[in-house]
Write a protein that holds these residues in place. Structure first.
Motif, PDB file in Angstrom:
ATOM      1  N   GLY A  24      11.924 -21.502   0.773  1.00 19.84           N
ATOM      2  CA  GLY A  24      11.755 -21.639   2.164  1.00 19.84           C
ATOM      3  C   GLY A  24      10.266 -21.229   2.552  1.00 19.84           C
ATOM      4  O   GLY A  24       9.441 -22.239   2.431  1.00 19.84           O
ATOM      5  N   ALA A  25      10.137 -20.184   2.909  1.00 23.21           N
ATOM      6  CA  ALA A  25       8.972 -19.693   3.175  1.00 23.21           C
ATOM      7  C   ALA A  25       8.800 -18.002   3.560  1.00 23.21           C
ATOM      8  O   ALA A  25       9.874 -17.625   3.681  1.00 23.21           O
ATOM      9  N   ALA A  26       7.641 -17.600   3.279  1.00 22.05           N
ATOM     10  CA  ALA A  26       7.428 -16.216   3.497  1.00 22.05           C
ATOM     11  C   ALA A  26       6.137 -16.004   4.730  1.00 22.05           C
ATOM     12  O   ALA A  26       5.238 -16.470   4.528  1.00 22.05           O
ATOM     13  N   LEU A  27       7.019 -14.954   5.615  1.00 26.25           N
ATOM     14  CA  LEU A  27       5.778 -14.641   6.543  1.00 26.25           C
ATOM     15  C   LEU A  27       5.265 -13.348   6.217  1.00 26.25           C
ATOM     16  O   LEU A  27       5.841 -12.373   6.063  1.00 26.25           O
ATOM     17  N   VAL A  28       3.957 -13.457   5.819  1.00 29.76           N
ATOM     18  CA  VAL A  28       3.359 -12.136   5.425  1.00 29.76           C
ATOM     19  C   VAL A  28       2.663 -11.701   6.267  1.00 29.76           C
ATOM     20  O   VAL A  28       1.643 -12.200   7.089  1.00 29.76           O
ATOM     21  N   VAL A  29       2.943 -10.400   6.677  1.00 31.39           N
ATOM     22  CA  VAL A  29       2.037  -9.520   7.489  1.00 31.39           C
ATOM     23  C   VAL A  29       1.404  -8.498   6.878  1.00 31.39           C
ATOM     24  O   VAL A  29       1.872  -7.612   6.112  1.00 31.39           O
ATOM     25  N   GLU A  30      -0.071  -8.355   7.250  1.00 33.07           N
ATOM     26  CA  GLU A  30      -1.031  -7.479   6.838  1.00 33.07           C
ATOM     27  C   GLU A  30      -1.325  -6.582   7.799  1.00 33.07           C
ATOM     28  O   GLU A  30      -1.926  -7.056   9.027  1.00 33.07           O
ATOM     29  N   ALA A  31      -1.168  -5.107   7.860  1.00 31.36           N
ATOM     30  CA  ALA A  31      -1.360  -4.395   8.935  1.00 31.36           C
ATOM     31  C   ALA A  31      -2.741  -3.842   8.684  1.00 31.36           C
ATOM     32  O   ALA A  31      -3.187  -3.357   7.634  1.00 31.36           O
ATOM     33  N   SER A  32      -3.404  -3.561  10.135  1.00 28.13           N
ATOM     34  CA  SER A  32      -4.643  -3.095   9.848  1.00 28.13           C
ATOM     35  C   SER A  32      -4.510  -1.573  10.679  1.00 28.13           C
ATOM     36  O   SER A  32      -5.555  -0.818  10.563  1.00 28.13           O
ATOM     37  N   THR A  33      -3.585  -1.741  11.635  1.00 25.77           N
ATOM     38  CA  THR A  33      -3.290  -0.395  12.196  1.00 25.77           C
ATOM     39  C   THR A  33      -1.783  -0.019  12.164  1.00 25.77           C
ATOM     40  O   THR A  33      -0.756  -0.749  11.460  1.00 25.77           O
ATOM     41  N   LEU A  34      -1.221   0.912  12.942  1.00 23.40           N
ATOM     42  CA  LEU A  34       0.258   1.226  12.994  1.00 23.40           C
ATOM     43  C   LEU A  34       0.902  -0.027  13.658  1.00 23.40           C
ATOM     44  O   LEU A  34       0.263  -0.452  14.651  1.00 23.40           O
ATOM     45  N   VAL A  35       1.913  -0.702  13.014  1.00 22.90           N
ATOM     46  CA  VAL A  35       2.481  -1.496  13.608  1.00 22.90           C
ATOM     47  C   VAL A  35       4.257  -1.072  13.757  1.00 22.90           C
ATOM     48  O   VAL A  35       4.740  -0.862  12.715  1.00 22.90           O
TER      49      VAL A  35
ATOM     50  N   THR B 283       8.310  -1.099  10.547  1.00 27.11           N
ATOM     51  CA  THR B 283       7.198  -0.161  10.774  1.00 27.11           C
ATOM     52  C   THR B 283       6.448  -0.046   9.811  1.00 27.11           C
ATOM     53  O   THR B 283       6.621   0.344   8.474  1.00 27.11           O
ATOM     54  N   LEU B 284       5.089  -0.564   9.916  1.00 29.86           N
ATOM     55  CA  LEU B 284       3.958  -0.694   9.002  1.00 29.86           C
ATOM     56  C   LEU B 284       2.795   0.418   9.282  1.00 29.86           C
ATOM     57  O   LEU B 284       2.574   0.555  10.268  1.00 29.86           O
ATOM     58  N   LEU B 285       2.160   1.016   8.059  1.00 34.80           N
ATOM     59  CA  LEU B 285       0.810   1.491   8.289  1.00 34.80           C
ATOM     60  C   LEU B 285      -0.206   0.831   7.939  1.00 34.80           C
ATOM     61  O   LEU B 285      -0.151  -0.178   7.334  1.00 34.80           O
ATOM     62  N   PRO B 286      -1.603   1.134   8.356  1.00 37.39           N
ATOM     63  CA  PRO B 286      -2.764   0.299   7.851  1.00 37.39           C
ATOM     64  C   PRO B 286      -2.804  -0.089   6.479  1.00 37.39           C
ATOM     65  O   PRO B 286      -2.405   0.792   5.592  1.00 37.39           O
ATOM     66  N   ASP B 287      -2.955  -1.281   5.968  1.00 36.10           N
ATOM     67  CA  ASP B 287      -3.257  -1.733   4.757  1.00 36.10           C
ATOM     68  C   ASP B 287      -2.147  -1.991   4.195  1.00 36.10           C
ATOM     69  O   ASP B 287      -1.960  -2.413   2.773  1.00 36.10           O
TER      70      ASP B 287
END
Length: 857
Positions: free
Chosen positions: A786-797, A819-823
């Motif tokens: 299928g597909a992967a939607l890849v999210v790389e965070a630079s800040t709090l998301v 919820t993601l943290l930077p990096d």
């Protein structure tokens, strides 16, 4: 001869009966009075939709939707009108059948489910009647309908309006109070087909389960009730088998005397159990005077059936054969079953009385979902299987078949057997007082006996309950004043049903109802005893109310959340206006306060943002409840979410919407129902914070990393806390003051990580937090799956949500709010999207985070 079965699936028509004047009285379209093709099994709503007489919808179901009333083309009701005239009319189903014996001694018509008040005729001559949707019927056709003039005969089934029959019985028994002003208590039918707080206003009719002709001679297997247990590692199957002999022929000639010695012959029942490298067989001889027997098969060192998350749901093949003493086969049934013991601990303790299930002597923490039949018409077994698989993927281990629906199909319970889903089975009573006089009482008895016998073979079935909420509401709502001294169903729950279960199925526990506190002298719903329906959070529009107590077992709780955008479009607008879903209900909108605003007027203006917040609120509310209750183990022994899947006309309460699309709360249940759960909470004094960890199956020796971060995600303070459990249980760890002490309650939050499991805590309501704009890079990477939607965070998301249904109808995603943290990097697996959808998928509204919805400072 061996029994032969031919299902009647072809050549059916249906039409409204005009004899009662129902067409004119209820304003039905004239086309409904002319024969139109009908599907069997099925119901008239479905057939009317296929014939174009009712507005069609996806899946062939008529739906009640929120649009302005009016008339559509060709005089049909508009999609916004409930087609109530369908339930107020009489309907006739017809087909041609072959009733010739073709060498058999008996020819029977077998109806596995007729909804509901029906009269059956052959060539216009009545031969049988039914008044219960929930049971099976068998009719001996020898001599039925008079002498057969031809092999092809017309079978007709007249379904009378349930409202008319209910009116007659209401005049006899008086008004029965309840949670809905509908007449279902006078009928043994599906309560949620009627309008009400959990109903759809789709009262239907028809042969909703298969109809067949069965030909047989000498004898047939009438019933098999296999009860299983485990004795010192040995699997024990006691097969309670009853047979029916064919009886004299219409000519008076005796049957069953195959050797012509003037005596009815003995018969043999053979039960064979095989699987997991073993095969065991037992037999019993039935004399001419015997029609029942118990055949016991023992399996040494049996592979046990375990619920999902506790072990493998091992199953064995079972064959029950009926034959003559000379070995001539007469009838044969095969099915699968499993060996397990089940116990329910309700013995009083220092805190009240528990409600603790054990399987194979091991206590089970119940992480369940309520099952509200997703369709009102014929069984859709493939759809049901997909929903049950989704429940297992969400780490659920129990499904409660709610009393306002139906006793489900064999395929449903077989799926639960194979998946390891425990089944809590309500009898079909819900939220009302029920008459105890005839003919209703006899139908309740027949229904209970039939369904206990039909379902006893399933190891997944572990509990019988008298129904839902009637005992509780009788006390809470003060029904006594209206009922005076009239019987109202209490006799069913406290006497009749437990007596029948005790006779037919002593291998399983029975409770009179839910909620139930264990005694008539104790008010139902006492949180310290038995089961409760925990609705304080929703009733008060404040999910924090759930944290005020830890019930022993929660059999219902929930919070509504809207359908996905795509499903809301498909189900609530006409094709010409499919541009935006209708506004959220006032109740759901109001419930967004106080977490996301100080008043409704301060909520975001756009529907897409309010819909995002409503889905987030559903996940947050459910998390508030489940985290609190699971951390109270073993005092709190389980919770059952209301409910797994939405139905037509109900777009709010489920974890899966009516289009089959998961809502974010389904993914949140996967986290909450995992064997390992971590949460952050205030201490009892409110002066500090603590980490609670629940391990459901194994010891733990790991760490929790706790961080206080600012709104950009920068770490202000952190600590690593050891997590040690020498056995499954709960451990609570104080958060060091240097991490827990918040300097700015609007600009800091706490995050705890244990392996890949994350918990987040904010000191203020979301709308009071000063969210910074989230910065991240998102890319779509198609691959073979299928597909992967890849999210790389630079800040709090905070609370990133991917909504692929916004760009394609087939879009699905494997995660909810994240919820993601930077990096940090997270992969969202997306299906039904391609490279051509990348641009739309990587921007709002397909990709939203909380700062974008509430505004960033």
């Amino acid at each position: 001869m061996t029994l032969e079965r031919a299902e009647l699936t072809a050549g059916w028509t249906a039409a409204m009966s005009t004899e009662s004047g129902s067409a004119a009285a209820h304003g039905a379209p004239s086309a409904a009075t002319k024969p139109f093709p009908a599907s069997v099994p099925g119901q008239v709503h479905t057939d009317l939709a296929r014939a174009g007489i009712l507005p069609p919808s996806a899946g062939g179901e008529h739906r009640v939707v929120r649009t302005a009333p009016g008339a559509s083309a060709a005089g049909r009701p508009s999609p916004g009108e409930p087609a109530r005239w369908v339930g107020q009319a009489d309907w006739i189903y017809r087909c041609t059948v072959d009733t010739e014996p073709h060498g058999a001694e008996r020819v029977d018509l077998v109806a596995d489910g007729l909804d509901t008040i029906a009269q059956l005729s052959l060539d216009g001559v009545p031969f049988g009647a039914t008044r219960n949707m929930h049971r099976r019927y068998r009719f001996d056709l020898r001599g039925a309908g008079g002498a057969a003039a031809a092999t092809a005969r017309e079978l007709s089934i007249l379904f009378e309006s349930p409202y008319r029959e209910a009116g007659r019985l209401a005049a006899r028994f008086g008004t029965m109070p309840g949670s809905a002003d509908e007449p279902f208590p006078y009928l043994r039918t599906m309560a949620s087909a009627f309008d009400g707080p959990w109903g759809r206003g789709q009262v239907s009719a028809g042969p909703w389960r298969p109809i067949a002709i069965e030909r047989w001679s000498t004898a047939r297997i009438d019933d098999i009730r296999p009860l299983v247990d485990v004795d010192a590692g040995e699997g024990v199957l006691d097969a309670h088998v009853s047979i029916e002999r064919s009886g004299p022929l219409p000519t008076g000639e005796r049957t069953g005397d195959l050797d012509h010695d003037g005596e009815i012959d003995d018969l043999v029942i053979i039960v064979t159990v095989s699987g997991h490298g073993t095969k065991q067989r037992s037999r019993v001889i039935l004399t001419a005077k015997e029609d029942t027997a118990v055949v016991t098969v023992r399996i040494p060192e049996a592979a046990l059936w375990w619920p999902h998350g506790s072990g493998e749901p091992s199953l064995y093949d079972v064959e029950v054969a009926l034959q003559t003493v000379d070995g001539e086969p007469l009838d044969r049934r095969t099915f699968r079953s499993g060996f397990r013991s089940v116990r329910l601990n309700t013995a009083p303790d220092a805190a009240g009385s528990p409600f603790m299930m054990s399987v194979n002597a091991a206590p089970v923490e119940v992480r369940g979902v309520n099952w509200v039949a997703p369709v009102a018409s014929q069984q859709q077994d493939d759809a049901a299987l997909r929903l049950l698989e989704a429940a297992v993927a969400a780490n659920a281990n129990l499904v409660r078949v709610w009393g306002g629906g139906v006793y489900e199909s064999a395929a449903f319970y077989e799926a639960c057997d194979a998946l390891g889903l425990l089944v809590w089975q309500d009898f079909a009573f819900v939220g009302a007082a029920y008459p105890e006089g005839e003919p209703i009482r006899s139908e309740v008895i027949a229904e209970a006996r039939d369904n206990i016998s039909r379902l006893a073979r399933h190891p997944s079935l572990v509990l019988w309950s008298g129904g839902s909420a009637s005992l509780w509401l009788h006390e809470r709502d003060g029904w006594s004043a209206e009922l005076t001294d009239r019987p109202w169903g209490e006799g069913y729950f406290l006497d009749l049903l437990p007596t029948i279960v005790g006779e037919l199925d002593p291998s399983r526990p029975f409770v009179p109802s839910t909620p139930w506190s264990g005694s008539e002298s104790i008010t139902a719903g006492d949180p310290s005893r038995g089961t409760v329906h925990a609705w304080a959070g929703w009733d008060g529009r404040d999910d924090a109310l759930w944290q005020a107590e830890a019930p022993r077992f929660v059999s219902e709780f929930g919070w509504p959340g809207p359908a996905t955008w795509r499903t809301a479009i498909e189900r609530t607008t006409t094709a010409s206006a499919a541009t935006a879903p209708p506004p959220l209900s006032a109740e759901i909108t109001a419930a967004l306060v106080p977490r996301f605003a100080t008043s409704v007027d301060e909520l975001p203006d756009t529907d897409e943002h309010r819909r995002y917040l409503a889905q987030l609120q559903q996940t947050r509310a459910v998390a508030t409840a489940v985290e609190h209750w699971r951390m109270s183990w073993p005092h709190s022994a389980g919770a059952v979410f209301w409910h797994l899947a939405d139905r037509e006309g109900d777009l709010e309460w489920g974890a899966i919407d009516v289009g089959g699309r998961p809502k974010p709360v389904l993914h949140e249940l996967r986290r909450l129902y995992d064997d390992l759960l971590v949460s952050i909470r205030a201490t009892a004094s409110g002066a500090g914070l603590e980490i609670a960890v629940r391990s459901a199956r194994r010891p733990l020796d790991t760490v929790v990393r706790v961080r206080r971060v600012d709104m950009a995600g920068r770490v202000i303070a952190e600590s690593v806390l050891p997590v040690v459990l020498d056995r499954a249980g709960v451990v609570v760890l104080p958060v060091p003051s240097g991490v827990a002490a918040i300097d700015d309650a609007r600009a800091e939050l706490i995050i705890a990580d244990m392996d890949w499991r994350r918990a987040t805590w904010t000191p203020s309501a979301d709308h009071r937090m000063r969210w910074h704009p989230a910065s991240y890079r998102a890319t779509l990477r198609p691959d073979s799956e299928g597909a992967a939607l890849v999210v790389e965070a630079s800040t709090l998301v905070r609370d990133l949500l991917v909504q692929p249904d916004r760009v394609t109808a087939s879009g699905r995603v494997n995660r909810g709010f994240m919820t993601l943290l930077p990096d940090e990097v997270v992969d969202f697996r997306v299906d039904g999207v391609g490279a051509e959808h990348a641009e739309a998928l990587l921007r709002a509204p397909a990709l939203l985070s909380l700062d974008r919805v509430l505004g960033a400072s």
